[in-house]
Motif scaffolding. Structure first.
Motif, PDB file in Angstrom:
ATOM      1  N   ASP A 179      50.901  25.087  40.120  1.00  0.00           N
ATOM      2  CA  ASP A 179      52.436  26.072  40.854  1.00  0.00           C
ATOM      3  C   ASP A 179      53.029  26.053  40.588  1.00  0.00           C
ATOM      4  OD1 ASP A 179      50.616  25.582  43.742  1.00  0.00           O
ATOM      5  OD2 ASP A 179      50.731  27.287  42.795  1.00  0.00           O
ATOM      6  N   SER A 180      54.354  26.467  39.654  1.00  0.00           N
ATOM      7  CA  SER A 180      55.554  26.058  39.058  1.00  0.00           C
ATOM      8  C   SER A 180      56.390  26.958  39.773  1.00  0.00           C
ATOM      9  CB  SER A 180      55.737  26.649  37.721  1.00  0.00           C
ATOM     10  OG  SER A 180      55.294  27.714  37.101  1.00  0.00           O
ATOM     11  N   ASN A 181      58.077  27.151  39.044  1.00  0.00           N
ATOM     12  CA  ASN A 181      58.944  27.813  39.495  1.00  0.00           C
ATOM     13  C   ASN A 181      58.917  29.305  39.042  1.00  0.00           C
ATOM     14  OD1 ASN A 181      59.710  26.196  41.445  1.00  0.00           O
ATOM     15  ND2 ASN A 181      60.822  24.137  40.241  1.00  0.00           N
ATOM     16  N   GLU A 182      58.030  28.993  38.209  1.00  0.00           N
ATOM     17  CA  GLU A 182      58.302  30.421  36.899  1.00  0.00           C
ATOM     18  C   GLU A 182      57.829  31.459  38.423  1.00  0.00           C
ATOM     19  OE1 GLU A 182      55.847  30.024  33.535  1.00  0.00           O
ATOM     20  OE2 GLU A 182      55.975  28.034  33.169  1.00  0.00           O
ATOM     21  N   GLY A 183      57.694  32.965  37.400  1.00  0.00           N
ATOM     22  CA  GLY A 183      58.252  34.050  38.361  1.00  0.00           C
ATOM     23  C   GLY A 183      56.215  35.021  37.892  1.00  0.00           C
ATOM     24  N   ALA A 184      56.923  35.940  38.479  1.00  0.00           N
ATOM     25  CA  ALA A 184      55.239  36.175  38.765  1.00  0.00           C
ATOM     26  C   ALA A 184      54.411  36.831  37.447  1.00  0.00           C
ATOM     27  CB  ALA A 184      55.859  37.831  40.192  1.00  0.00           C
ATOM     28  N   PRO A 185      53.031  37.055  36.932  1.00  0.00           N
ATOM     29  CA  PRO A 185      53.212  37.114  35.964  1.00  0.00           C
ATOM     30  C   PRO A 185      52.317  38.466  35.805  1.00  0.00           C
ATOM     31  CG  PRO A 185      51.448  36.356  37.558  1.00  0.00           C
ATOM     32  CD  PRO A 185      52.087  36.201  38.380  1.00  0.00           C
ATOM     33  N   PHE A 186      52.297  39.205  35.032  1.00  0.00           N
ATOM     34  CA  PHE A 186      51.605  40.095  34.456  1.00  0.00           C
ATOM     35  C   PHE A 186      50.930  40.198  33.224  1.00  0.00           C
ATOM     36  CE2 PHE A 186      55.830  40.404  32.106  1.00  0.00           C
ATOM     37  CZ  PHE A 186      55.931  41.244  30.908  1.00  0.00           C
ATOM     38  N   ILE A 187      50.368  41.177  32.927  1.00  0.00           N
ATOM     39  CA  ILE A 187      48.823  41.197  32.024  1.00  0.00           C
ATOM     40  C   ILE A 187      49.109  42.519  31.890  1.00  0.00           C
ATOM     41  CG2 ILE A 187      47.477  41.045  33.201  1.00  0.00           C
ATOM     42  CD1 ILE A 187      46.543  39.620  30.426  1.00  0.00           C
ATOM     43  N   LYS A 188      49.111  43.487  30.083  1.00  0.00           N
ATOM     44  CA  LYS A 188      49.305  44.982  29.617  1.00  0.00           C
ATOM     45  C   LYS A 188      47.835  44.516  29.245  1.00  0.00           C
ATOM     46  CE  LYS A 188      54.021  46.319  30.349  1.00  0.00           C
ATOM     47  NZ  LYS A 188      55.324  46.486  29.997  1.00  0.00           N
ATOM     48  N   ILE A 189      46.874  45.759  29.103  1.00  0.00           N
ATOM     49  CA  ILE A 189      45.961  45.301  28.153  1.00  0.00           C
ATOM     50  C   ILE A 189      45.309  46.772  27.568  1.00  0.00           C
ATOM     51  CG2 ILE A 189      43.042  45.054  28.291  1.00  0.00           C
ATOM     52  CD1 ILE A 189      43.788  43.000  31.214  1.00  0.00           C
ATOM     53  N   GLY A 190      44.889  46.865  26.407  1.00  0.00           N
ATOM     54  CA  GLY A 190      45.128  48.677  26.161  1.00  0.00           C
ATOM     55  C   GLY A 190      43.110  48.150  26.080  1.00  0.00           C
ATOM     56  N   LEU A 191      42.639  50.080  26.495  1.00  0.00           N
ATOM     57  CA  LEU A 191      41.508  50.005  26.248  1.00  0.00           C
ATOM     58  C   LEU A 191      41.368  51.245  25.614  1.00  0.00           C
ATOM     59  CD1 LEU A 191      41.003  49.436  30.096  1.00  0.00           C
ATOM     60  CD2 LEU A 191      39.918  47.839  28.066  1.00  0.00           C
ATOM     61  N   ASP A 192      40.263  50.869  24.971  1.00  0.00           N
ATOM     62  CA  ASP A 192      39.428  52.469  23.823  1.00  0.00           C
ATOM     63  C   ASP A 192      39.801  53.548  24.744  1.00  0.00           C
ATOM     64  OD1 ASP A 192      39.576  50.620  21.240  1.00  0.00           O
ATOM     65  OD2 ASP A 192      37.460  50.566  22.070  1.00  0.00           O
ATOM     66  N   GLU A 193      38.757  53.661  26.085  1.00  0.00           N
ATOM     67  CA  GLU A 193      38.431  54.174  27.042  1.00  0.00           C
ATOM     68  C   GLU A 193      38.222  53.437  28.167  1.00  0.00           C
ATOM     69  OE1 GLU A 193      35.044  56.694  26.177  1.00  0.00           O
ATOM     70  OE2 GLU A 193      33.242  54.723  25.759  1.00  0.00           O
ATOM     71  N   ILE A 194      38.032  54.477  30.133  1.00  0.00           N
ATOM     72  CA  ILE A 194      38.240  54.058  30.535  1.00  0.00           C
ATOM     73  C   ILE A 194      37.047  54.784  31.888  1.00  0.00           C
ATOM     74  CG2 ILE A 194      39.067  53.775  33.267  1.00  0.00           C
ATOM     75  CD1 ILE A 194      41.740  52.644  31.670  1.00  0.00           C
ATOM     76  N   ASN A 195      35.947  54.151  32.419  1.00  0.00           N
ATOM     77  CA  ASN A 195      35.438  54.966  33.556  1.00  0.00           C
ATOM     78  C   ASN A 195      35.302  54.727  34.413  1.00  0.00           C
ATOM     79  OD1 ASN A 195      33.679  56.313  30.710  1.00  0.00           O
ATOM     80  ND2 ASN A 195      33.281  53.872  30.002  1.00  0.00           N
ATOM     81  N   GLU A 196      35.229  55.639  34.477  1.00  0.00           N
ATOM     82  CA  GLU A 196      35.394  55.842  36.533  1.00  0.00           C
ATOM     83  C   GLU A 196      34.253  55.182  37.001  1.00  0.00           C
ATOM     84  OE1 GLU A 196      38.093  55.472  37.909  1.00  0.00           O
ATOM     85  OE2 GLU A 196      39.990  55.783  36.027  1.00  0.00           O
ATOM     86  N   PRO A 197      34.397  54.845  38.321  1.00  0.00           N
ATOM     87  CA  PRO A 197      35.622  54.346  38.431  1.00  0.00           C
ATOM     88  C   PRO A 197      35.879  52.913  38.296  1.00  0.00           C
ATOM     89  CG  PRO A 197      33.557  52.778  40.628  1.00  0.00           C
ATOM     90  CD  PRO A 197      32.977  54.677  39.052  1.00  0.00           C
ATOM     91  N   LEU A 198      37.505  52.773  38.157  1.00  0.00           N
ATOM     92  CA  LEU A 198      37.946  51.576  37.314  1.00  0.00           C
ATOM     93  C   LEU A 198      37.486  50.631  38.505  1.00  0.00           C
ATOM     94  CD1 LEU A 198      39.332  49.964  34.794  1.00  0.00           C
ATOM     95  CD2 LEU A 198      41.143  50.456  35.491  1.00  0.00           C
ATOM     96  N   GLU A 199      37.659  48.838  38.050  1.00  0.00           N
ATOM     97  CA  GLU A 199      37.748  47.830  38.868  1.00  0.00           C
ATOM     98  C   GLU A 199      38.366  46.583  38.374  1.00  0.00           C
ATOM     99  OE1 GLU A 199      34.825  46.110  42.382  1.00  0.00           O
ATOM    100  OE2 GLU A 199      34.173  45.749  40.355  1.00  0.00           O
ATOM    101  N   VAL A 200      39.303  46.312  38.768  1.00  0.00           N
ATOM    102  CA  VAL A 200      39.616  45.482  37.937  1.00  0.00           C
ATOM    103  C   VAL A 200      40.311  44.400  39.193  1.00  0.00           C
ATOM    104  CG1 VAL A 200      42.361  44.060  36.972  1.00  0.00           C
ATOM    105  CG2 VAL A 200      41.654  46.935  37.247  1.00  0.00           C
ATOM    106  N   LYS A 201      39.590  42.567  38.322  1.00  0.00           N
ATOM    107  CA  LYS A 201      39.294  41.713  39.566  1.00  0.00           C
ATOM    108  C   LYS A 201      39.622  40.728  39.018  1.00  0.00           C
ATOM    109  CE  LYS A 201      33.884  42.333  38.607  1.00  0.00           C
ATOM    110  NZ  LYS A 201      32.811  41.886  40.039  1.00  0.00           N
ATOM    111  N   THR A 202      39.585  39.337  39.605  1.00  0.00           N
ATOM    112  CA  THR A 202      39.248  37.846  38.828  1.00  0.00           C
ATOM    113  C   THR A 202      38.133  37.516  38.614  1.00  0.00           C
ATOM    114  OG1 THR A 202      39.833  36.389  41.237  1.00  0.00           O
ATOM    115  CG2 THR A 202      41.491  37.641  39.902  1.00  0.00           C
TER     116      THR A 202
END
Length: 211
Positions: free
Chosen positions: A176-199
């Motif tokens: 934990d710190s005083n920094e802001g909310a994180p984000f990340i941008k990820i490039g993909l060659d293609e997406i096969n649905e259904p897409l799932e993003v998880k930790t």
């Protein structure tokens, strides 16, 4: 240049029986032209440029190899292959195709475009969501925004599963710190649905379309 050297040495040994060592740089030059043409005519774009770099490396090896030919012709007194040359004729193709197979297997099919933080007051949700955008040449970008729950955390791509449906697995680390909310941008060659993003811990993030 690595692939060019493999092809050059293989062709050089194979051309020994014909007594024309200049076949080696000629074959390499033709291969360089064909690979470059294939990349720019059929593949195109950034991937096509990769074929161009491969062709350029082969062309450079063919040019460097030309001055070596006269020296080999003076030293070569017989056209028969010795045991080392026979071994190389078998070993070089194995190395060539094994390297290509290794590159295919280890290709992660994704790349990190950008990562950082936004002011916590700008975070639209407490936990997070993702959205999908189309970038150059039809490739996709997954943008994951996390909210106050993940304030001060670092985001890293653990892995991306491309077999079957696409899964983007994110490793959330840091204290934990005083920094802001994180984000990340990820490039993909293609997406096969259904897409799932998880930790890595199994927390699944919803799409912005589901918010």
């Amino acid at each position: 240049m690595f692939f060019g050297c493999l092809l050059f040495v293989f062709t050089l040994i194979a051309a020994k029986k014909a007594g024309n060592f200049y076949l080696a740089p000629f074959v390499l030059f033709v291969a360089a032209v064909l690979i470059t043409a294939y990349g720019f005519v059929f593949v195109r774009g950034f991937e096509g440029m990769a074929y161009g770099l491969l062709g350029a490396g082969m062309f450079l090896v063919s040019v460097i190899g030309i001055p070596i030919i006269p020296l080999l012709e003076k030293k070569t007194t017989q056209k028969q292959w010795n045991k080392w040359e026979r071994a190389l004729l078998v070993l070089l193709p194995i190395i060539f195709f094994a390297t290509i197979a290794w590159l295919i297997v280890t290709d992660e099919k994704y790349w990190v475009i950008e990562e950082g933080t936004i002011p916590i007051e700008s975070a639209e949700v407490r936990d997070g969501y993702y959205r999908v955008e189309t970038i150059s040449e039809g490739k996709k970008m997954v943008v994951l925004y996390l909210g106050q729950t993940y304030q001060g955390k670092d985001l890293n791509v653990d892995h991306v599963k491309v077999r079957g449906n696409t899964e983007v697995v994110i490793d959330v680390a840091g204290g934990d710190s005083n920094e802001g909310a994180p984000f990340i941008k990820i490039g993909l060659d293609e997406i096969n649905e259904p897409l799932e993003v998880k930790t890595t811990e199994g927390t699944v993030f919803p799409s912005i379309l589901e918010k």
